[in-house]
Write an enzyme that holds these catalytic residues in place. Structure first.
Site, PDB file in Angstrom:
ATOM      1  N   HIS A  31     -11.855 -33.517 -21.145  1.00 59.83           N
ATOM      2  CA  HIS A  31     -12.287 -33.338 -19.749  1.00 59.83           C
ATOM      3  C   HIS A  31     -12.526 -34.680 -19.084  1.00 59.83           C
ATOM      4  CE1 HIS A  31     -15.955 -34.227 -21.910  1.00 59.83           C
ATOM      5  NE2 HIS A  31     -16.425 -34.673 -20.743  1.00 59.83           N
ATOM      6  N   HIS A  55     -12.669 -41.063 -16.314  1.00 61.19           N
ATOM      7  CA  HIS A  55     -11.946 -41.185 -17.582  1.00 61.19           C
ATOM      8  C   HIS A  55     -12.077 -39.905 -18.378  1.00 61.19           C
ATOM      9  CE1 HIS A  55     -16.116 -42.075 -18.635  1.00 61.19           C
ATOM     10  NE2 HIS A  55     -15.818 -41.563 -19.834  1.00 61.19           N
TER      11      HIS A  55
HETATM   12  P1  A2P Z   1     -18.164 -37.649 -20.931  1.00 57.70           P
HETATM   13  O1  A2P Z   1     -16.970 -38.062 -21.726  1.00 57.70           O
HETATM   14  O2  A2P Z   1     -18.422 -36.202 -20.946  1.00 57.70           O
HETATM   15  O3  A2P Z   1     -18.124 -38.176 -19.530  1.00 57.70           O
HETATM   16  P2  A2P Z   1     -23.049 -42.571 -21.426  1.00 57.70           P
HETATM   17  O4  A2P Z   1     -22.818 -43.251 -20.115  1.00 57.70           O
HETATM   18  O5  A2P Z   1     -23.921 -41.384 -21.356  1.00 57.70           O
HETATM   19  O6  A2P Z   1     -23.433 -43.541 -22.502  1.00 57.70           O
HETATM   20  O7  A2P Z   1     -21.627 -42.021 -21.865  1.00 57.70           O
HETATM   21  C1  A2P Z   1     -20.491 -42.806 -21.823  1.00 57.70           C
HETATM   22  C2  A2P Z   1     -19.271 -41.906 -21.982  1.00 57.70           C
HETATM   23  O8  A2P Z   1     -19.241 -41.378 -23.310  1.00 57.70           O
HETATM   24  C3  A2P Z   1     -19.270 -40.715 -21.070  1.00 57.70           C
HETATM   25  O9  A2P Z   1     -17.941 -40.557 -20.672  1.00 57.70           O
HETATM   26  C4  A2P Z   1     -19.803 -39.594 -21.917  1.00 57.70           C
HETATM   27  O10 A2P Z   1     -19.468 -38.277 -21.651  1.00 57.70           O
HETATM   28  C5  A2P Z   1     -19.332 -39.975 -23.287  1.00 57.70           C
HETATM   29  N1  A2P Z   1     -20.313 -39.564 -24.301  1.00 57.70           N
HETATM   30  C6  A2P Z   1     -21.619 -39.913 -24.359  1.00 57.70           C
HETATM   31  N2  A2P Z   1     -22.206 -39.420 -25.459  1.00 57.70           N
HETATM   32  C7  A2P Z   1     -21.261 -38.727 -26.125  1.00 57.70           C
HETATM   33  C8  A2P Z   1     -21.227 -37.965 -27.343  1.00 57.70           C
HETATM   34  N3  A2P Z   1     -22.304 -37.824 -28.110  1.00 57.70           N
HETATM   35  N4  A2P Z   1     -20.066 -37.371 -27.695  1.00 57.70           N
HETATM   36  C9  A2P Z   1     -18.973 -37.505 -26.953  1.00 57.70           C
HETATM   37  N5  A2P Z   1     -18.924 -38.200 -25.801  1.00 57.70           N
HETATM   38  C10 A2P Z   1     -20.044 -38.812 -25.387  1.00 57.70           C
END
Ligand code: A2P
Length: 222
Positions: A153, A69
């Protein structure tokens, strides 16, 4: 109360249609498989392993992180700054559940993450939070001066112990270098596109043909 807080998701984003997830994963795997055989990559291998190893299996080095995603807004069930405001935005409620076509324009690899850059259209930018880049400022100081949507991304994999949020920071770092006039050292012309090296184990493959991927705008509760 706690129930109210639970109505906000972990994050909003575009979810790649499952039939194409494997295509994207395969393309990324093929790229990693080729990358770790390149002499130019081997020359900088210590940036990945920290020691003078002769080889690294990048396919093993990066661990997959669930469903593919492109996060728009990380809400953390309402605990993140601006989560409620985002969820209530007109564009978010209007487009919730709608189909889009995402353009994956580059693949990038660092010692921490592997991901795909998403180039957002004007319409897709309506769903992009105004402060997404600024929010990364503490990690990537130049992030706030990059165009809206620069952070967009798809995380394809993370090294052991690395959180997915790092992927966006790694992309912003590369784009900040580009904005500062560093185009990267052209390392190799590959079938998929041009591979450039940005130092400190950072590689960017600009795709000759962007991958056009169907995706639904929705949210994930976990
Ligand atoms: P990304 O979008 O780069 O893949 P997690 O599994 O670590 O809780 O994260 C769930 C999703 O949310 C993942 O897609 C992750 O990164 C994104 N994510 C986690 N923390 C943040 C943050 N502080 N800011 C933006 N996106 C985040």
């Amino acid at each position: 109360g706690p129930l109210e807080e639970m109505t906000l998701p972990l994050y909003f984003g575009w979810f790649l249609v499952s039939a194409v997830q494997d295509n994207v994963r395969c393309t990324a795997m093929d790229f990693l498989k080729t990358l770790d055989t390149l002499e130019v990559f081997k020359k900088h291998l210590n940036e990945f392993t920290g020691k003078a190893e002769k080889e690294v299996d990048l396919e093993q080095y990066f661990k997959a992180k669930g469903t593919l995603h492109c996060t728009t807004k990380f809400c953390d069930y309402g605990k993140a700054n601006g989560a409620k405001e985002y969820a209530e935005k007109q564009a978010v409620t209007d487009f919730y559940g709608s189909a889009f076509e995402l353009s994956l324009s580059a693949l990038f690899v660092t010692p921490r993450t592997v991901g795909a850059r998403v180039s957002l259209t004007e319409e897709q930018l309506l769903l992009w939070p105004d402060d997404a880049e600024k929010e990364a400022e503490s990690v990537v100081p130049a992030a706030a001066s990059l165009p809206l949507g620069s952070r967009a991304h798809v995380t394809l994999g993370c090294a052991e112990g690395v959180e997915a949020v790092q992927t966006g920071f790694d992309l912003l770092e590369i784009l900040a270098l580009q904005q500062a006039g560093q185009q990267g050292e052209v390392a190799e012309e590959m079938e998929l596109g041009t591979l450039a090296y940005f130092g400190e184990g950072r590689w960017l493959l600009s795709l000759r043909e962007p991958m056009r991927i169907p995706a639904f705008f929705s949210s994930f509760y976990g």
